[in-house]
Design a protein around this motif. Structure first.
Motif, short mmCIF file in Angstrom:
data_model
loop_
_atom_site.label_atom_id
_atom_site.label_comp_id
_atom_site.label_asym_id
_atom_site.label_seq_id
_atom_site.Cartn_x
_atom_site.Cartn_y
_atom_site.Cartn_z
N ALA A 1 26.23 45.61 45.54
CA ALA A 1 26.90 44.59 46.34
C ALA A 1 28.24 44.22 45.71
N THR A 2 29.32 44.29 46.49
CA THR A 2 30.66 43.98 45.98
C THR A 2 31.36 43.01 46.92
N GLU A 3 32.38 42.35 46.38
CA GLU A 3 33.10 41.36 47.19
C GLU A 3 33.99 42.04 48.22
N LYS A 4 33.89 41.57 49.48
CA LYS A 4 34.81 42.01 50.52
C LYS A 4 36.07 41.18 50.39
N PRO B 1 38.49 43.58 37.28
CA PRO B 1 37.69 42.90 36.25
C PRO B 1 37.99 43.49 34.87
N SER B 2 37.98 42.66 33.86
CA SER B 2 38.21 43.12 32.49
C SER B 2 37.05 44.00 32.04
N ALA B 3 37.37 45.02 31.26
CA ALA B 3 36.33 45.91 30.73
C ALA B 3 35.41 45.16 29.77
N ASP B 4 35.90 44.09 29.16
CA ASP B 4 35.11 43.34 28.18
C ASP B 4 34.25 42.25 28.80
N ASP B 5 34.69 41.72 29.95
CA ASP B 5 33.96 40.61 30.58
C ASP B 5 34.26 40.64 32.08
N GLU B 6 33.25 40.97 32.88
CA GLU B 6 33.48 41.13 34.33
C GLU B 6 33.82 39.82 35.02
N ASP B 7 33.61 38.67 34.33
CA ASP B 7 33.98 37.38 34.91
C ASP B 7 35.45 37.05 34.68
N VAL B 8 36.12 37.85 33.85
CA VAL B 8 37.55 37.67 33.59
C VAL B 8 38.31 38.80 34.29
N LEU B 9 39.39 38.44 34.97
CA LEU B 9 40.21 39.44 35.66
C LEU B 9 41.36 39.89 34.76
N GLU B 10 41.90 41.05 35.09
CA GLU B 10 43.02 41.60 34.34
C GLU B 10 44.08 42.08 35.32
N GLY C 1 35.38 47.90 45.89
CA GLY C 1 34.14 48.01 45.13
C GLY C 1 34.26 47.61 43.68
N SER C 2 35.46 47.25 43.23
CA SER C 2 35.64 46.95 41.80
C SER C 2 35.18 45.54 41.43
N VAL C 3 35.14 44.62 42.39
CA VAL C 3 34.73 43.24 42.10
C VAL C 3 33.27 43.08 42.54
N GLY C 4 32.38 43.16 41.59
CA GLY C 4 30.95 43.08 41.90
C GLY C 4 30.50 41.66 42.16
N ILE C 5 29.34 41.54 42.78
CA ILE C 5 28.73 40.22 43.03
C ILE C 5 27.49 40.10 42.16
N ARG C 6 27.49 39.09 41.31
CA ARG C 6 26.37 38.88 40.41
C ARG C 6 25.20 38.25 41.17
N ASN C 7 24.00 38.77 40.96
CA ASN C 7 22.79 38.25 41.58
C ASN C 7 22.95 38.06 43.09
N PRO C 8 23.27 39.12 43.83
CA PRO C 8 23.43 38.99 45.28
C PRO C 8 22.12 38.64 45.95
N THR D 1 38.23 29.66 46.67
CA THR D 1 37.59 30.98 46.71
C THR D 1 37.12 31.37 45.31
N CYS D 2 36.08 32.17 45.27
CA CYS D 2 35.52 32.61 43.99
C CYS D 2 36.56 33.40 43.19
N LEU D 3 37.29 34.30 43.86
CA LEU D 3 38.25 35.16 43.17
C LEU D 3 39.37 34.34 42.53
N ALA D 4 39.92 33.40 43.29
CA ALA D 4 41.07 32.63 42.80
C ALA D 4 40.72 31.71 41.65
N GLU D 5 39.42 31.40 41.49
CA GLU D 5 38.99 30.49 40.44
C GLU D 5 38.71 31.21 39.12
N LYS D 6 38.73 32.55 39.14
CA LYS D 6 38.44 33.29 37.91
C LYS D 6 39.65 33.28 36.97
N SER D 7 39.36 33.30 35.67
CA SER D 7 40.45 33.37 34.69
C SER D 7 41.01 34.79 34.67
N VAL D 8 42.26 34.91 34.24
CA VAL D 8 42.93 36.21 34.30
C VAL D 8 43.84 36.43 33.10
#
Length: 324
Positions: free
Chosen positions: A54-57, A171-180, A222-229, A278-285
């Motif tokens: 499951a990935t974010e549309k 998503p960062s290779a080190d932490d999928e909750d952080v964007l790059e 498909g690069s932005v996954g959804i945790r616990n869909p 939105t979930c995406l805009a609230e992520k750190s980068v």
């Protein structure tokens, strides 16, 4: 990570859909809307949807990387559409038969012209050497993003044509909750589809940049996954979109193991989009665009602006701003 399917055609809904005779929530001037039933689409069941990723549309415009004049190149989505007369005949047939089946197209006469470099999308059917329209009366396809074409100026803003790289959000290779935010060679993205998002795309639901400082990125599908869909269940998905912090997305695209793609959009479930943060805009980068500002010809372009921020971290994606 396995290679995910590219978005070349319209993706079917994970549920069977029906048409309601009421104004669309998604498209102005459309006097009907497509809504999901509670029945799971057999296409999804056959593709083993329960084992899918499951990935974010994402809410932007679709792009494609493939060769043009022998070089990796960014292409913009351009569907061939019928001219007014043909569209009128098509809609009349649809209204009379409640279906597009049985309608006959003359591709050479019924469709608007497209640029010479236009190519049909993968898996578009052909008949007598001509591409065949889909059930919507469109022929999905692509055109190369030329540097000086004003129609695609926001596409070209993410491309360095000399170096052959693009600005990518991932998503960062080190932490999928952080964007790059980084610059990626087009050669590394060959045959992938991506979403262009940003200030001047689709009403900017992510609140990126500003009129004075527009910000745009490419995001690989498909690069932005959804945790616990949530499970593929109408009521559980509807509740997830309304109540979960991770549910503040436009929709979900499931990438099945056999390459099948299926999706659900908030509008399918009678929900609004956008609807607040939105979930995406609230992520750190983290900005990771190497190179000196002098490396780029135009000191005001996106690459030099990000290069000047190299190494900086922002607590939210929508906080990314450039010093004028």
């Amino acid at each position: 990570m396995r290679r995910l399917g590219s978005v070349q055609q319209k993706i079917p809904c994970v549920f069977l859909t029906e048409v309601k005779e009421e104004p669309s929530r998604k498209r102005d001037c459309q006097q009907f809307q497509v809504v999901a039933s509670e029945s799971v689409n057999p296409v999804a069941l056959e593709a083993n949807i329960d084992c899918a990723l499951a990935t974010e549309k994402l809410d932007g415009t679709c792009c494609y990387v493939t060769l043009y004049k022998g070089q990796p190149y960014l292409w913009a989505r351009l569907d061939r559409k019928p001219n007014k007369q043909a569209e009128k005949r098509f809609k009349k047939h649809q209204h009379a038969h409640r279906s597009c089946k049985g309608f006959t197209w003359n591709v050479e006469e019924d469709f608007k012209t497209v640029p010479e470099a236009w190519i049909p999308a993968h898996r578009v059917k052909h008949h007598n050497g001509q591409p065949v329209p889909d059930e919507h009366g469109h022929i999905p396809g692509w055109v190369p993003v030329e540097r000086d074409n004003k129609q695609y100026c926001w596409h070209s803003s993410v491309v360095d044509f000399e170096v052959g790289v693009v600005i990518v959000l991932r998503p960062s290779a080190d932490d999928e909750d952080v964007l790059e935010i980084t610059a990626v060679p087009l050669a590394d993205l060959l045959e992938q589809t991506l979403e262009l998002i940003g200030t001047n795309v689709n009403g900017n639901p992510y609140g990126l940049g500003s009129k004075k400082q527009p910000v745009h990125f490419l995001v690989s599908h498909g690069s932005v996954g959804i945790r616990n869909p949530p499970p593929v269940d109408y009521q559980q998905l509807r509740s997830w979109f309304q109540e979960s912090p991770e549910g503040r997305v436009e929709g979900i695209v499931w990438h099945c193991n056999d390459g099948t793609l299926v999706k659900v959009h908030r509008h399918h479930l009678g929900l609004r989009w956008p609807d607040g943060e939105t979930c995406l805009a609230e992520k750190s980068v983290l900005v990771h665009v190497d190179g000196t500002v002098d490396e780029y010809n135009n000191s005001k372009d996106l690459f030099s602006s990000f290069a000047a921020l190299n190494g900086q971290c922002f607590s939210r994606l929508q906080d990314v701003q450039f010093d004028l």
